[in-house]
Design a protein around this motif. Structure first.
Motif, PDB file in Angstrom:
ATOM      1  N   ASP A 167       0.833  -1.202   0.000  1.00 14.94           N
ATOM      2  CA  ASP A 167       0.000   0.000   0.000  1.00 14.94           C
ATOM      3  C   ASP A 167       0.873   1.259   0.000  1.00 14.94           C
ATOM      4  OD1 ASP A 167      -1.656   2.221   0.999  1.00 14.94           O
ATOM      5  OD2 ASP A 167      -3.176   0.697   1.371  1.00 14.94           O
ATOM      6  N   LEU A 168       1.910   1.273   0.826  1.00 10.54           N
ATOM      7  CA  LEU A 168       2.799   2.429   0.878  1.00 10.54           C
ATOM      8  C   LEU A 168       3.554   2.613  -0.434  1.00 10.54           C
ATOM      9  CD1 LEU A 168       4.169   1.955   4.506  1.00 10.54           C
ATOM     10  CD2 LEU A 168       2.614   3.753   3.717  1.00 10.54           C
ATOM     11  N   LEU A 169       4.050   1.525  -0.997  1.00  7.69           N
ATOM     12  CA  LEU A 169       4.752   1.619  -2.274  1.00  7.69           C
ATOM     13  C   LEU A 169       3.824   2.105  -3.382  1.00  7.69           C
ATOM     14  CD1 LEU A 169       7.090  -1.512  -2.301  1.00  7.69           C
ATOM     15  CD2 LEU A 169       7.782   0.865  -2.676  1.00  7.69           C
ATOM     16  N   ALA A 170       2.574   1.712  -3.330  1.00  4.22           N
ATOM     17  CA  ALA A 170       1.609   2.179  -4.331  1.00  4.22           C
ATOM     18  C   ALA A 170       1.425   3.689  -4.237  1.00  4.22           C
ATOM     19  CB  ALA A 170       0.271   1.463  -4.135  1.00  4.22           C
ATOM     20  N   GLU A 171       1.327   4.195  -3.015  1.00  4.63           N
ATOM     21  CA  GLU A 171       1.169   5.645  -2.848  1.00  4.63           C
ATOM     22  C   GLU A 171       2.362   6.402  -3.412  1.00  4.63           C
ATOM     23  OE1 GLU A 171       1.665   8.767   0.740  1.00  4.63           O
ATOM     24  OE2 GLU A 171       0.135   7.237   1.137  1.00  4.63           O
ATOM     25  N   HIS A 172       3.554   5.892  -3.173  1.00  5.22           N
ATOM     26  CA  HIS A 172       4.761   6.631  -3.552  1.00  5.22           C
ATOM     27  C   HIS A 172       5.129   6.483  -5.023  1.00  5.22           C
ATOM     28  CE1 HIS A 172       4.853   7.084   0.658  1.00  5.22           C
ATOM     29  NE2 HIS A 172       5.522   5.987   0.964  1.00  5.22           N
ATOM     30  N   SER A 173       4.658   5.423  -5.668  1.00  2.50           N
ATOM     31  CA  SER A 173       5.031   5.195  -7.071  1.00  2.50           C
ATOM     32  C   SER A 173       3.875   5.405  -8.040  1.00  2.50           C
ATOM     33  CB  SER A 173       5.599   3.777  -7.240  1.00  2.50           C
ATOM     34  OG  SER A 173       4.601   2.803  -6.954  1.00  2.50           O
ATOM     35  N   GLY A 174       2.731   5.900  -7.547  1.00  2.22           N
ATOM     36  CA  GLY A 174       1.610   6.228  -8.419  1.00  2.22           C
ATOM     37  C   GLY A 174       0.894   5.029  -8.994  1.00  2.22           C
ATOM     38  N   ARG A 175       0.896   3.908  -8.281  1.00  2.00           N
ATOM     39  CA  ARG A 175       0.258   2.690  -8.769  1.00  2.00           C
ATOM     40  C   ARG A 175      -0.923   2.304  -7.882  1.00  2.00           C
ATOM     41  NH1 ARG A 175       5.979   1.290  -9.510  1.00  2.00           N
ATOM     42  NH2 ARG A 175       6.390   0.793 -11.699  1.00  2.00           N
ATOM     43  N   GLU A 176      -1.627   1.259  -8.305  1.00  2.00           N
ATOM     44  CA  GLU A 176      -2.639   0.630  -7.464  1.00  2.00           C
ATOM     45  C   GLU A 176      -1.961  -0.427  -6.599  1.00  2.00           C
ATOM     46  OE1 GLU A 176      -5.728   1.694  -7.314  1.00  2.00           O
ATOM     47  OE2 GLU A 176      -5.253   3.195  -8.851  1.00  2.00           O
ATOM     48  N   VAL A 177      -2.611  -0.756  -5.481  1.00  3.23           N
ATOM     49  CA  VAL A 177      -1.991  -1.682  -4.530  1.00  3.23           C
ATOM     50  C   VAL A 177      -1.782  -3.060  -5.153  1.00  3.23           C
ATOM     51  CG1 VAL A 177      -2.240  -2.813  -2.289  1.00  3.23           C
ATOM     52  CG2 VAL A 177      -2.984  -0.441  -2.582  1.00  3.23           C
ATOM     53  N   ASP A 178      -2.729  -3.527  -5.964  1.00  2.00           N
ATOM     54  CA  ASP A 178      -2.568  -4.861  -6.556  1.00  2.00           C
ATOM     55  C   ASP A 178      -1.387  -4.898  -7.531  1.00  2.00           C
ATOM     56  OD1 ASP A 178      -3.755  -3.250  -8.443  1.00  2.00           O
ATOM     57  OD2 ASP A 178      -5.289  -4.703  -9.041  1.00  2.00           O
ATOM     58  N   GLU A 179      -1.062  -3.746  -8.151  1.00  2.00           N
ATOM     59  CA  GLU A 179       0.101  -3.698  -9.035  1.00  2.00           C
ATOM     60  C   GLU A 179       1.398  -3.855  -8.240  1.00  2.00           C
ATOM     61  OE1 GLU A 179       0.143  -0.610 -12.235  1.00  2.00           O
ATOM     62  OE2 GLU A 179      -1.668   0.084 -11.208  1.00  2.00           O
ATOM     63  N   THR A 180       1.533  -3.104  -7.171  1.00  2.00           N
ATOM     64  CA  THR A 180       2.768  -3.215  -6.394  1.00  2.00           C
ATOM     65  C   THR A 180       2.860  -4.572  -5.709  1.00  2.00           C
ATOM     66  OG1 THR A 180       1.665  -2.088  -4.543  1.00  2.00           O
ATOM     67  CG2 THR A 180       3.038  -0.745  -5.982  1.00  2.00           C
ATOM     68  N   ALA A 181       1.718  -5.163  -5.358  1.00  2.00           N
ATOM     69  CA  ALA A 181       1.739  -6.496  -4.758  1.00  2.00           C
ATOM     70  C   ALA A 181       2.356  -7.510  -5.714  1.00  2.00           C
ATOM     71  CB  ALA A 181       0.324  -6.924  -4.369  1.00  2.00           C
ATOM     72  N   LYS A 182       2.092  -7.368  -7.014  1.00  2.00           N
ATOM     73  CA  LYS A 182       2.678  -8.266  -8.012  1.00  2.00           C
ATOM     74  C   LYS A 182       4.172  -7.973  -8.200  1.00  2.00           C
ATOM     75  CE  LYS A 182      -1.685  -8.762 -10.552  1.00  2.00           C
ATOM     76  NZ  LYS A 182      -2.402  -8.425 -11.823  1.00  2.00           N
ATOM     77  N   LEU A 183       4.536  -6.688  -8.168  1.00  6.35           N
ATOM     78  CA  LEU A 183       5.931  -6.310  -8.393  1.00  6.35           C
ATOM     79  C   LEU A 183       6.842  -6.755  -7.247  1.00  6.35           C
ATOM     80  CD1 LEU A 183       5.442  -2.700  -9.825  1.00  6.35           C
ATOM     81  CD2 LEU A 183       5.953  -4.786 -11.108  1.00  6.35           C
TER      82      LEU A 183
END
Length: 728
Positions: free
Chosen positions: A413-429
């Motif tokens: 969730d935090l990475l999504a906020e900082h990188s302009g993505r949705e949470v499910d995207e960063t969860a995959k990354l």
């Protein structure tokens, strides 16, 4: 995983290990303040607030939330409202005392402000037990011994922001105007861990106060079976349930207290547990020991990646040379011998569709170790947080599949906020082979994105320097040796001590400058001024000369009485007072303007509530009050002008009061001054009688003005009281 698999070791890397029946992260200040407001409204028994700052002016709610709330939004008004509704409610506020370094941001007279704004069942103390150089940095709020808030956020200025962090926001408004996007993380807990926090804040209270707070409630809801406690905030459901956790502290050497470095040991032990991904976001990364530990673990575990997010730009020279220069060294130690695709140090920024740029400021203190551990606390990755400041971090252990998934959720969730993505995207990354590189690739324009830091644009790597030794020390700045050969740290000076010392210094400085001027400037004497004025007598330059003399003399704090007598002696009993009052008004207006500039720059804060009360009385008394002060020689002329400018009185009232208060005595001084001249020229009973008459008239005017001022003030107060009685 079982509970015995955790690394928590009481007395070594943590103070206590416990459980949180429920826990939820509160990401960014709008969420924290809203949740806090909800819990405070529900308080029935007690409220403890311990913080680096507790600012009485802070609005907890904004926008529709504030409009729809029946309870006050401003923290001081809310606590006063609760305390008045329920006299049995006990409220304890503990705030770090020393604040000279943050003069422009913090309330200078915090205790007096809180005491004035709240009833007797709200008790405020300022903690001055911390060694010089350190600060009270723990941020803990407990409601009814059932709900605790802890993490990185204070009730302080320049903190509030929403999760979308707009480039421009009218709601982000501080003492120095609008501030930029700011990110922070706090958390709310219920369960057995609340009792441990309760013990901590009561221990802190007893160290700083002579009074005993109320005992911990025996009937508090702490078990999972009890369900959510009554004070749990609305709109913030728990993320974690029945999660194992530990509290790690930093306690500096203080009097009879042994220093504690549990935070330092915990972070080093956590890093040694990492296998696949460490995520860190922190205000400062200056502790070289942490960088070296990360580097060792990266070399020991080929599959490990490290992602660090922090701020972009330093604020001020001290921060630049103490923390950003150290961050260069931190980065070099972290990257040494490591594939750059496995580790990143980044900041989060945005260029919106209108071409406006914003850099997100980080104040959070978060770390995740794979999906096994989560840290949310008050500690920066700095020297001072490891040894000198008081800190407390909460460490979650993924003791169930659900809690492990929630640790991953916080990170993603935090990475999504900082990188302009949705949470499910960063969860995959974050589950790819090289998540650090994957996070940096494919970021979209006009959203927040992560960029590798390049601190060399701000400063150079530094060795130990004065900025680092003052801003990021490991040891107290001042220690006194003992007979046993050891040393005892000196406590931070109390605010009163600082303010009294500052006042004495300013007075001594002004006195020294005046004495130096009187001894060093040959023309700054009564004889020189008299000779200068005589040269202009009978010329077109008479009035400009008098105005110039009053202007310069006012700035140099030259006695106005001496000056007025000299002008009267040179220009006579008619033109002397006329020229003199014009010069006095010019000098008054000049010093008034300088005082206004100083007041707007923050000097009003030095006075505190009591001086503010006097200021308001002066404002209410208006012209008559100023006239009375002018007639009574109770303070130096220039000092009165300067203080009036700092106060709230208007310039018209001030100048009119100055005219009415100074012109009648100036006529008397004209007689005195003219008589002195005639006595020297032609001593006679007539000239002596003029002198005696002038002195008597001068005294009568002072006495009469005092009587008139008292009469007028009593009449005005009586009229105000009658008006209020009629209104009631």
């Amino acid at each position: 995983m079982s509970e015995t698999a955790s690394i928590f070791q009481q007395g070594e890397n943590c103070w206590v290990s416990s459980k949180a029946s429920y826990a939820a992260p509160l990401i960014d200040c709008a969420n924290y303040y809203k949740a806090l407001h909800s819990s405070l409204v529900k308080a029935k028994h007690s409220i403890f607030i311990v913080g680096w700052d507790i600012d009485s002016r802070i609005r907890l709610l904004h926008g529709e939330d504030e409009e729809q709330s029946e309870a006050p939004s401003v923290i001081s008004e809310l606590l006063a409202w609760k305390a008045e509704q329920n006299p049995d409610l006990k409220v304890y506020l503990l705030r770090w005392d020393s604040s000279l370094a943050f003069f422009s941001l913090r309330e200078m007279w915090a205790k007096e402000v809180w005491d004035e704004k709240t009833p007797d069942n709200v008790e405020t103390i300022l903690d001055d037990t911390i060694p010089v150089g350190g600060s009270q940095h723990q941020k803990v709020i407990i409601v009814d011994d059932e709900v605790v808030f802890s993490g990185g956020m204070d009730i302080s200025v320049n903190r509030w922001d929403t999760r979308d962090h707009p480039v421009v926001s009218e709601e982000r408004n501080g003492p120095n105007g609008e501030y930029g996007p700011l990110h922070d993380v706090h958390a709310v807990y219920a369960g057995p861990v609340v009792k441990e926090f309760g013990n901590l804040v009561r221990w802190r209270w007893l160290r700083a106060s002579e009074s005993n707070p109320i005992d911990i409630r025996e009937d508090a809801k702490i078990a999972l079976d009890d369900g959510l406690p009554d004070a749990w905030p609305d709109d913030y459901p728990p993320w974690f349930e029945n999660v194992d956790c530990a509290l790690a502290r930093t306690i500096p050497m203080m009097d009879d207290v042994e220093p504690v470095q549990e935070v330092r040991h915990m972070l080093l032990d956590l890093i040694a547990q990492a296998e696949r991904l460490i995520y860190i976001e922190n205000q400062f990364t200056s502790r070289l020991e942490i960088a070296e530990a990360l580097n060792r673990q990266l070399k020991a575990c080929p599959d490990l990646n490290v992602i660090i997010v922090s701020s972009y730009e330093p604020k001020g020279r001290f921060e630049c040379e103490a923390f950003w220069a150290s961050r260069i060294e931190f980065k070099n130690a972290l990257f040494e011998g490591i594939d750059p695709d496995r580790v990143i140090m980044t900041y989060s920024s945005i260029i919106d569709e209108n071409g406006r740029t914003a850099y997100k400021r980080f104040h959070s203190k978060v770390m995740t170790i794979d999906e096994k551990y989560l840290v949310i606390g008050s500690s920066n990755l700095s020297n001072r947080s490891m040894a000198l400041d008081t800190e407390v971090d909460t460490i979650y252990y993924g003791n169930s599949e659900h809690n492990r998934s929630q640790i991953a959720r916080v990170r993603d969730d935090l990475l999504a906020e900082h990188s302009g993505r949705e949470v499910d995207e960063t969860a995959k990354l974050t589950v790819t082979e090289k998540p650090a590189r994957a996070i940096m690739e494919g970021q979209l324009a006009h959203r927040y994105m992560l960029t590798q830091v390049n601190d060399e644009v701000f400063t150079d790597p530094s060795s130990d320097n004065v900025f680092r030794s003052l801003s990021d020390p490991e040891e107290p700045l001042v220690a006194v040796p003992t007979l046993e050969g050891t040393s005892v740290p000196v406590k931070n000076p109390r605010r009163r001590t600082i303010m009294v010392g500052l006042g004495v210094f300013v007075i001594a400085l002004l006195g020294g400058l005046m004495f130096w001027a009187s001894q060093s400037i040959s023309w700054l004497s009564a004889d020189s001024i008299d000779a200068f004025l005589k040269e202009s007598r009978g010329t077109y330059f008479a009035l400009p000369t008098v105005l110039l003399v009053y202007f310069v003399a006012g700035i140099l704090f030259f006695p106005v009485t001496v000056l007025s007598i000299a002008v009267a002696a040179v220009f006579g009993p008619v033109w002397g007072p006329i020229y003199g009052i014009m010069g006095a008004l010019l000098s008054s207006a000049t010093l008034f303007g300088i005082g206004k500039l100083l007041g707007n720059a923050g000097l009003k804060k030095v006075g505190g509530p009591k001086v503010e009360a006097v200021d308001q009385k002066l404002k209410r008394s208006g012209i008559v009050g100023v006239a009375a002060i002018r007639m009574l020689p109770i303070a130096p002329f220039s000092l009165v002008n300067l203080v009036a400018g700092i106060s709230s009185i208007g310039i018209f009232q001030f100048l009119m009061g100055t005219f009415l208060g100074m012109f009648p005595p100036m006529i008397a001084k004209g007689l005195v001054g003219d008589s002195i001249t005639k006595i020297f020229q032609n001593p006679s009973p007539e000239t002596i009688s003029y002198l005696v008459g002038g002195i008597v008239l001068w005294g009568l005017m002072i006495w009469g003005s005092q009587k008139f001022a008292y009469w007028y003030q009593e009449r005005k107060e009586k009229g105000r009281a009658e008006s209020e009685e009629c209104a009631a």
